[in-house]
Write a protein that holds these residues in place. Structure first.
Motif, PDB file in Angstrom:
ATOM      1  N   SER A 119       0.825  -1.209   0.000  1.00 21.00           N
ATOM      2  CA  SER A 119       0.000   0.000   0.000  1.00 21.00           C
ATOM      3  C   SER A 119       0.861   1.262   0.000  1.00 21.00           C
ATOM      4  O   SER A 119       0.549   2.246  -0.681  1.00 21.00           O
ATOM      5  CB  SER A 119      -0.927   0.004   1.218  1.00 21.00           C
ATOM      6  OG  SER A 119      -1.886  -1.038   1.135  1.00 21.00           O
TER       7      SER A 119
ATOM      8  N   ALA B 285       2.034   1.779  -3.435  1.00 20.21           N
ATOM      9  CA  ALA B 285       0.967   2.144  -4.366  1.00 20.21           C
ATOM     10  C   ALA B 285       0.560   3.604  -4.238  1.00 20.21           C
ATOM     11  O   ALA B 285       0.209   4.255  -5.234  1.00 20.21           O
ATOM     12  CB  ALA B 285      -0.250   1.249  -4.135  1.00 20.21           C
ATOM     13  N   PHE B 286       0.614   4.158  -3.013  1.00 20.37           N
ATOM     14  CA  PHE B 286       0.100   5.510  -2.784  1.00 20.37           C
ATOM     15  C   PHE B 286       1.197   6.545  -2.535  1.00 20.37           C
ATOM     16  O   PHE B 286       0.948   7.606  -1.976  1.00 20.37           O
ATOM     17  CB  PHE B 286      -0.892   5.488  -1.627  1.00 20.37           C
ATOM     18  CG  PHE B 286      -2.123   4.680  -1.915  1.00 20.37           C
ATOM     19  CD1 PHE B 286      -2.998   5.055  -2.927  1.00 20.37           C
ATOM     20  CD2 PHE B 286      -2.402   3.525  -1.195  1.00 20.37           C
ATOM     21  CE1 PHE B 286      -4.129   4.305  -3.217  1.00 20.37           C
ATOM     22  CE2 PHE B 286      -3.537   2.769  -1.480  1.00 20.37           C
ATOM     23  CZ  PHE B 286      -4.400   3.167  -2.488  1.00 20.37           C
TER      24      PHE B 286
ATOM     25  N   GLY C 266      -4.013   1.064   4.134  1.00 22.40           N
ATOM     26  CA  GLY C 266      -4.385   1.383   2.759  1.00 22.40           C
ATOM     27  C   GLY C 266      -5.424   2.490   2.680  1.00 22.40           C
ATOM     28  O   GLY C 266      -5.347   3.373   1.824  1.00 22.40           O
ATOM     29  N   VAL C 267      -6.411   2.476   3.595  1.00 24.40           N
ATOM     30  CA  VAL C 267      -7.455   3.504   3.605  1.00 24.40           C
ATOM     31  C   VAL C 267      -6.842   4.882   3.869  1.00 24.40           C
ATOM     32  O   VAL C 267      -7.133   5.869   3.176  1.00 24.40           O
ATOM     33  CB  VAL C 267      -8.526   3.174   4.659  1.00 24.40           C
ATOM     34  CG1 VAL C 267      -9.485   4.348   4.844  1.00 24.40           C
ATOM     35  CG2 VAL C 267      -9.301   1.919   4.254  1.00 24.40           C
TER      36      VAL C 267
ATOM     37  N   LEU D  88      -3.650   5.829   3.579  1.00 25.14           N
ATOM     38  CA  LEU D  88      -2.716   6.210   2.526  1.00 25.14           C
ATOM     39  C   LEU D  88      -3.441   6.700   1.280  1.00 25.14           C
ATOM     40  O   LEU D  88      -2.995   7.644   0.613  1.00 25.14           O
ATOM     41  CB  LEU D  88      -1.811   5.026   2.183  1.00 25.14           C
ATOM     42  CG  LEU D  88      -0.767   4.673   3.242  1.00 25.14           C
ATOM     43  CD1 LEU D  88      -0.182   3.296   2.970  1.00 25.14           C
ATOM     44  CD2 LEU D  88       0.342   5.714   3.282  1.00 25.14           C
ATOM     45  N   TYR D  89      -4.570   6.077   0.963  1.00 23.59           N
ATOM     46  CA  TYR D  89      -5.359   6.551  -0.182  1.00 23.59           C
ATOM     47  C   TYR D  89      -5.845   7.974   0.066  1.00 23.59           C
ATOM     48  O   TYR D  89      -5.767   8.835  -0.823  1.00 23.59           O
ATOM     49  CB  TYR D  89      -6.556   5.634  -0.430  1.00 23.59           C
ATOM     50  CG  TYR D  89      -7.568   6.254  -1.367  1.00 23.59           C
ATOM     51  CD1 TYR D  89      -7.333   6.297  -2.737  1.00 23.59           C
ATOM     52  CD2 TYR D  89      -8.734   6.830  -0.877  1.00 23.59           C
ATOM     53  CE1 TYR D  89      -8.248   6.891  -3.600  1.00 23.59           C
ATOM     54  CE2 TYR D  89      -9.645   7.433  -1.722  1.00 23.59           C
ATOM     55  CZ  TYR D  89      -9.397   7.461  -3.083  1.00 23.59           C
ATOM     56  OH  TYR D  89     -10.293   8.064  -3.935  1.00 23.59           O
ATOM     57  N   GLU D  90      -6.346   8.237   1.281  1.00 21.42           N
ATOM     58  CA  GLU D  90      -6.840   9.571   1.599  1.00 21.42           C
ATOM     59  C   GLU D  90      -5.701  10.595   1.540  1.00 21.42           C
ATOM     60  O   GLU D  90      -5.880  11.715   1.049  1.00 21.42           O
ATOM     61  CB  GLU D  90      -7.484   9.574   2.987  1.00 21.42           C
ATOM     62  CG  GLU D  90      -8.060  10.896   3.424  1.00 21.42           C
ATOM     63  CD  GLU D  90      -9.249  11.334   2.590  1.00 21.42           C
ATOM     64  OE1 GLU D  90      -9.632  12.519   2.691  1.00 21.42           O
ATOM     65  OE2 GLU D  90      -9.793  10.508   1.818  1.00 21.42           O
TER      66      GLU D  90
ATOM     67  N   ALA E 228      -2.945  10.349  -0.321  1.00 20.81           N
ATOM     68  CA  ALA E 228      -2.583  10.534  -1.733  1.00 20.81           C
ATOM     69  C   ALA E 228      -3.617  11.408  -2.440  1.00 20.81           C
ATOM     70  O   ALA E 228      -3.255  12.243  -3.299  1.00 20.81           O
ATOM     71  CB  ALA E 228      -2.467   9.175  -2.414  1.00 20.81           C
ATOM     72  N   ARG E 229      -4.880  11.244  -2.120  1.00 20.63           N
ATOM     73  CA  ARG E 229      -5.932  12.053  -2.744  1.00 20.63           C
ATOM     74  C   ARG E 229      -5.753  13.532  -2.416  1.00 20.63           C
ATOM     75  O   ARG E 229      -5.890  14.392  -3.291  1.00 20.63           O
ATOM     76  CB  ARG E 229      -7.301  11.567  -2.266  1.00 20.63           C
ATOM     77  CG  ARG E 229      -8.481  12.261  -2.947  1.00 20.63           C
ATOM     78  CD  ARG E 229      -9.791  11.787  -2.365  1.00 20.63           C
ATOM     79  NE  ARG E 229      -9.966  12.245  -0.987  1.00 20.63           N
ATOM     80  CZ  ARG E 229     -10.412  13.467  -0.677  1.00 20.63           C
ATOM     81  NH1 ARG E 229     -10.718  14.332  -1.628  1.00 20.63           N
ATOM     82  NH2 ARG E 229     -10.556  13.814   0.591  1.00 20.63           N
ATOM     83  N   ARG E 230      -5.417  13.834  -1.192  1.00 19.76           N
ATOM     84  CA  ARG E 230      -5.267  15.235  -0.797  1.00 19.76           C
ATOM     85  C   ARG E 230      -3.981  15.856  -1.333  1.00 19.76           C
ATOM     86  O   ARG E 230      -3.889  17.076  -1.483  1.00 19.76           O
ATOM     87  CB  ARG E 230      -5.298  15.365   0.722  1.00 19.76           C
ATOM     88  CG  ARG E 230      -6.613  14.914   1.327  1.00 19.76           C
ATOM     89  CD  ARG E 230      -6.701  15.258   2.794  1.00 19.76           C
ATOM     90  NE  ARG E 230      -7.836  14.617   3.434  1.00 19.76           N
ATOM     91  CZ  ARG E 230      -8.187  14.844   4.693  1.00 19.76           C
ATOM     92  NH1 ARG E 230      -7.486  15.673   5.444  1.00 19.76           N
ATOM     93  NH2 ARG E 230      -9.228  14.219   5.221  1.00 19.76           N
TER      94      ARG E 230
ATOM     95  N   SER F 192      -2.700  15.131  -4.282  1.00 19.28           N
ATOM     96  CA  SER F 192      -2.698  15.168  -5.743  1.00 19.28           C
ATOM     97  C   SER F 192      -3.128  16.528  -6.285  1.00 19.28           C
ATOM     98  O   SER F 192      -3.759  17.313  -5.582  1.00 19.28           O
ATOM     99  CB  SER F 192      -3.630  14.076  -6.287  1.00 19.28           C
ATOM    100  OG  SER F 192      -4.961  14.305  -5.854  1.00 19.28           O
TER     101      SER F 192
END
Length: 316
Positions: free
Chosen positions: A187, A190-191, A305-306, A308-310, A312-314, A316
């Motif tokens: 994860s 990935a992020f 993973g949850v 890290l996704y958040e 990465a979203r912020r 970007s």
């Protein structure tokens, strides 16, 4: 002389200077503040932090503890060896038993080990393999995995700053399943994270199982080992990172957390016990993941993973 009136002295020089009555303020007001200092000298700038990290590394940091190597590992059994080779687990030697039944799995193991040219092929008698594996049921195949070289926790932030990036690190507290470690490494890769930190004791390490679960991402995502996780987190705080602990009873929901676009170390505890007391007290903020489905907790790999996704979203 009586006929001459006195006149005030006048400046006859063409040299510029302060005018009478101005106190020099006009000229000083036109002066600049000098050239802009380089990024390495600006307080709080990412390049300054990178320069400081380089300076610490150059000094050798004699007090630095952590990092080091793990013990070498043996993967035994035909299915396990083939799966490890398929997952590109770094291996040094494949031992094949003399006169072993040459079935499909043995042929595939030999083929996979030969393809990269980095794995030595050795033929050994059964008693030798029995001795190496201490009597385990090896089925004629033994794969030797070399020692894993861990990074130091400071290396992760230094590498991020060297690249001009904002550090995003995951620390694991009380995670003992290597598969969870491998999932977190995957994860992080990935992020866009910069590495994973694990404690030196009572924690999962980079075994062959962790390598397999990481699906090859462990080759490019460093794992650091800390002699004392609490002190490693305190060092991150000194370097300007916010330490965010995941907890079911956290004070802030993940969607309301406003620090994920800055330098962050996310701490994930075990599924059953959560964060240890000292680590929990060290965190700057404890955050919970909203779960409308009613589940009590998530395993470490999913929780990381949850978040890290958040993050990465912020970013970007």
């Amino acid at each position: 002389m009586a006929g001459n009136s006195q006149r005030p002295n006048r400046r006859t020089s063409n040299k510029k200077g302060a005018q009478v009555g101005s106190g020099g303020k006009r000229r000083r007001g036109l002066e600049g503040k000098g050239p802009t200092p380089p990024a390495e000298m600006r307080k709080g700038h990412a390049k300054q932090r990178a320069a400081q990290a380089k300076a610490r590394r150059a000094q050798g940091r004699p007090q630095r503890k952590g990092g080091g190597r793990s013990a070498a590992e043996l993967v035994v059994g035909r299915n396990s060896v083939v799966e490890a080779l398929r997952a590109h687990v770094p291996a040094s030697t494949l031992y094949v038993q003399q006169f072993v039944d040459n079935d499909e799995r043995v042929r595939e193991a030999v083929r996979l080990a030969s393809e990269g040219g980095e794995v030595n092929l050795m033929e050994a008698p059964k008693p030798e393999l029995d001795r190496m594996t201490k009597g385990l049921h090896h089925q004629g195949l033994v794969l030797q995995v070399p020692e894993y070289e861990y990074a130091h926790p400071d290396d992760l932030t230094a590498a991020a700053y060297d690249e001009g990036e904002v550090p995003l690190i995951v620390a694991l507290d009380g995670i003992t399943d290597p598969r969870n470690l491998g999932a977190v490494v995957r994860s992080v890769s990935a992020f866009g994270g910069h590495g994973v930190v694990v404690p030196e004791r009572r924690a999962a390490g980079m075994t062959a199982g962790a390598w397999k679960t990481s699906a090859g991402t462990a080759a490019r995502t460093p794992v650091a080992r800390a002699a004392n996780l609490t002190r490693a987190l305190e060092s991150y705080q000194t370097d300007g990172l916010m330490v965010v602990g995941l907890a079911a009873d956290g004070d802030v929901e993940l969607t309301e957390l406003d620090v994920l676009d800055g330098p962050v170390a996310v701490v994930v505890g075990s599924e059953g016990k959560g964060l240890s007391r000292l680590v929990g007290e060290t965190c700057d903020v404890r955050v919970r993941i909203p779960m409308p489905g009613g589940a009590e907790s998530l395993n470490a790999g999913v929780a990381a993973g949850v978040v890290l996704y958040e993050a990465a979203r912020r970013r970007s």
